[in-house]
Design a protein around this motif. Structure first.
Motif, PDB file in Angstrom:
ATOM      1  N   LEU A 259       4.127  10.144  -7.164  1.00  0.00           N
ATOM      2  CA  LEU A 259       5.123  10.419  -8.202  1.00  0.00           C
ATOM      3  C   LEU A 259       4.461  10.657  -9.551  1.00  0.00           C
ATOM      4  CD1 LEU A 259       7.934   7.848  -7.298  1.00  0.00           C
ATOM      5  CD2 LEU A 259       7.970  10.337  -6.987  1.00  0.00           C
ATOM      6  N   ALA A 260       3.434   9.904  -9.854  1.00  0.00           N
ATOM      7  CA  ALA A 260       2.715  10.099 -11.118  1.00  0.00           C
ATOM      8  C   ALA A 260       2.043  11.460 -11.144  1.00  0.00           C
ATOM      9  CB  ALA A 260       1.684   8.985 -11.314  1.00  0.00           C
TER      10      ALA A 260
ATOM     11  N   SER B 189       2.214  17.131 -13.187  1.00  0.00           N
ATOM     12  CA  SER B 189       2.278  18.578 -12.979  1.00  0.00           C
ATOM     13  C   SER B 189       3.562  19.153 -13.552  1.00  0.00           C
ATOM     14  CB  SER B 189       2.148  18.922 -11.496  1.00  0.00           C
ATOM     15  OG  SER B 189       3.280  18.452 -10.782  1.00  0.00           O
ATOM     16  N   ASN B 190       4.650  18.379 -13.561  1.00  0.00           N
ATOM     17  CA  ASN B 190       5.904  18.851 -14.149  1.00  0.00           C
ATOM     18  C   ASN B 190       5.818  18.946 -15.656  1.00  0.00           C
ATOM     19  OD1 ASN B 190       7.119  19.089 -11.664  1.00  0.00           O
ATOM     20  ND2 ASN B 190       8.161  17.121 -11.758  1.00  0.00           N
ATOM     21  N   VAL B 191       5.028  18.096 -16.276  1.00  0.00           N
ATOM     22  CA  VAL B 191       4.852  18.150 -17.727  1.00  0.00           C
ATOM     23  C   VAL B 191       4.121  19.432 -18.103  1.00  0.00           C
ATOM     24  CG1 VAL B 191       3.638  17.084 -19.662  1.00  0.00           C
ATOM     25  CG2 VAL B 191       4.949  15.670 -18.077  1.00  0.00           C
ATOM     26  N   ALA B 192       3.141  19.834 -17.328  1.00  0.00           N
ATOM     27  CA  ALA B 192       2.372  21.045 -17.611  1.00  0.00           C
ATOM     28  C   ALA B 192       3.144  22.294 -17.229  1.00  0.00           C
ATOM     29  CB  ALA B 192       1.047  21.002 -16.871  1.00  0.00           C
ATOM     30  N   GLN B 193       4.080  22.192 -16.296  1.00  0.00           N
ATOM     31  CA  GLN B 193       4.790  23.343 -15.782  1.00  0.00           C
ATOM     32  C   GLN B 193       5.753  23.989 -16.775  1.00  0.00           C
ATOM     33  OE1 GLN B 193       6.778  22.383 -12.169  1.00  0.00           O
ATOM     34  NE2 GLN B 193       6.036  24.194 -11.144  1.00  0.00           N
ATOM     35  N   PRO B 194       6.544  23.267 -17.579  1.00  0.00           N
ATOM     36  CA  PRO B 194       7.486  23.934 -18.473  1.00  0.00           C
ATOM     37  C   PRO B 194       6.827  24.927 -19.424  1.00  0.00           C
ATOM     38  CG  PRO B 194       8.056  21.629 -18.329  1.00  0.00           C
ATOM     39  CD  PRO B 194       6.748  21.829 -17.585  1.00  0.00           C
ATOM     40  N   ALA B 195       5.646  24.670 -19.868  1.00  0.00           N
ATOM     41  CA  ALA B 195       4.970  25.610 -20.759  1.00  0.00           C
ATOM     42  C   ALA B 195       4.699  26.923 -20.040  1.00  0.00           C
ATOM     43  CB  ALA B 195       3.662  25.003 -21.265  1.00  0.00           C
ATOM     44  N   SER B 196       4.313  26.877 -18.783  1.00  0.00           N
ATOM     45  CA  SER B 196       4.060  28.107 -18.041  1.00  0.00           C
ATOM     46  C   SER B 196       5.367  28.772 -17.641  1.00  0.00           C
ATOM     47  CB  SER B 196       3.195  27.831 -16.820  1.00  0.00           C
ATOM     48  OG  SER B 196       3.882  26.973 -15.927  1.00  0.00           O
TER      49      SER B 196
ATOM     50  N   LEU C 217       0.826  -1.208   0.000  1.00  0.00           N
ATOM     51  CA  LEU C 217       0.000   0.000   0.000  1.00  0.00           C
ATOM     52  C   LEU C 217       0.864   1.262   0.000  1.00  0.00           C
ATOM     53  CD1 LEU C 217      -2.892  -0.905   2.463  1.00  0.00           C
ATOM     54  CD2 LEU C 217      -3.028  -0.585  -0.003  1.00  0.00           C
ATOM     55  N   ASP C 218       1.957   1.254   0.785  1.00  0.00           N
ATOM     56  CA  ASP C 218       2.858   2.406   0.812  1.00  0.00           C
ATOM     57  C   ASP C 218       3.511   2.616  -0.548  1.00  0.00           C
ATOM     58  OD1 ASP C 218       2.225   2.816   3.466  1.00  0.00           O
ATOM     59  OD2 ASP C 218       4.015   1.773   4.219  1.00  0.00           O
ATOM     60  N   GLN C 219       3.921   1.526  -1.199  1.00  0.00           N
ATOM     61  CA  GLN C 219       4.518   1.636  -2.529  1.00  0.00           C
ATOM     62  C   GLN C 219       3.505   2.182  -3.526  1.00  0.00           C
ATOM     63  OE1 GLN C 219       5.923  -2.263  -3.480  1.00  0.00           O
ATOM     64  NE2 GLN C 219       7.776  -2.103  -2.229  1.00  0.00           N
ATOM     65  N   LEU C 220       2.274   1.729  -3.431  1.00  0.00           N
ATOM     66  CA  LEU C 220       1.228   2.191  -4.326  1.00  0.00           C
ATOM     67  C   LEU C 220       0.971   3.684  -4.128  1.00  0.00           C
ATOM     68  CD1 LEU C 220      -1.006   1.569  -6.390  1.00  0.00           C
ATOM     69  CD2 LEU C 220      -2.488   1.014  -4.474  1.00  0.00           C
TER      70      LEU C 220
END
Length: 102
Positions: free
Chosen positions: A63-64, A69-76, A54-57
């Motif tokens: 992380l996902a 959010s990191n994928v959307a952040q570079p554009a901004s 459960l902790d790993q999940l």
């Protein structure tokens, strides 16, 4: 004086709105039923799994979410350097104008 065309339009719109409300109520009921079914299945699955898994999940879900959010952040962030570059120039101009007032 009554406006029959206006009454006809009003009646038609009221009927359409009532019909849409019924459809939306049915959709809400279906979604609530689906949600309760998924929560039930989730609880069953969680009871059969040890805490380490459960902790790993949970950490992989976090992380996902961060990766998304990191994928959307570079554009901004691409627009920010230009606005940040303009700010120091305006800040540098302010002390010079203030020194003339003293």
């Amino acid at each position: 004086m009554r406006f029959p065309k206006r009454d006809l339009v009003k009646t038609h719109l009221m009927y359409a709105v009532r019909e849409e409300v019924v459809v939306l109520k049915e959709k809400i009921a279906e979604l609530m039923e689906r949600t309760s079914q998924l929560e039930y299945e989730n609880n069953i699955l969680r009871t059969g799994v040890n805490q380490e898994i459960l902790d790993q999940l949970n950490s992989s879900i976090l992380l996902a979410g961060q990766a998304a959010s990191n994928v959307a952040q570079p554009a901004s962030n691409a627009a920010q350097p230009a606005s940040n570059a303009a700010q120091p120039a305006s800040n540098a101009a302010q002390p010079a104008s203030n020194s003339g007032k003293m």
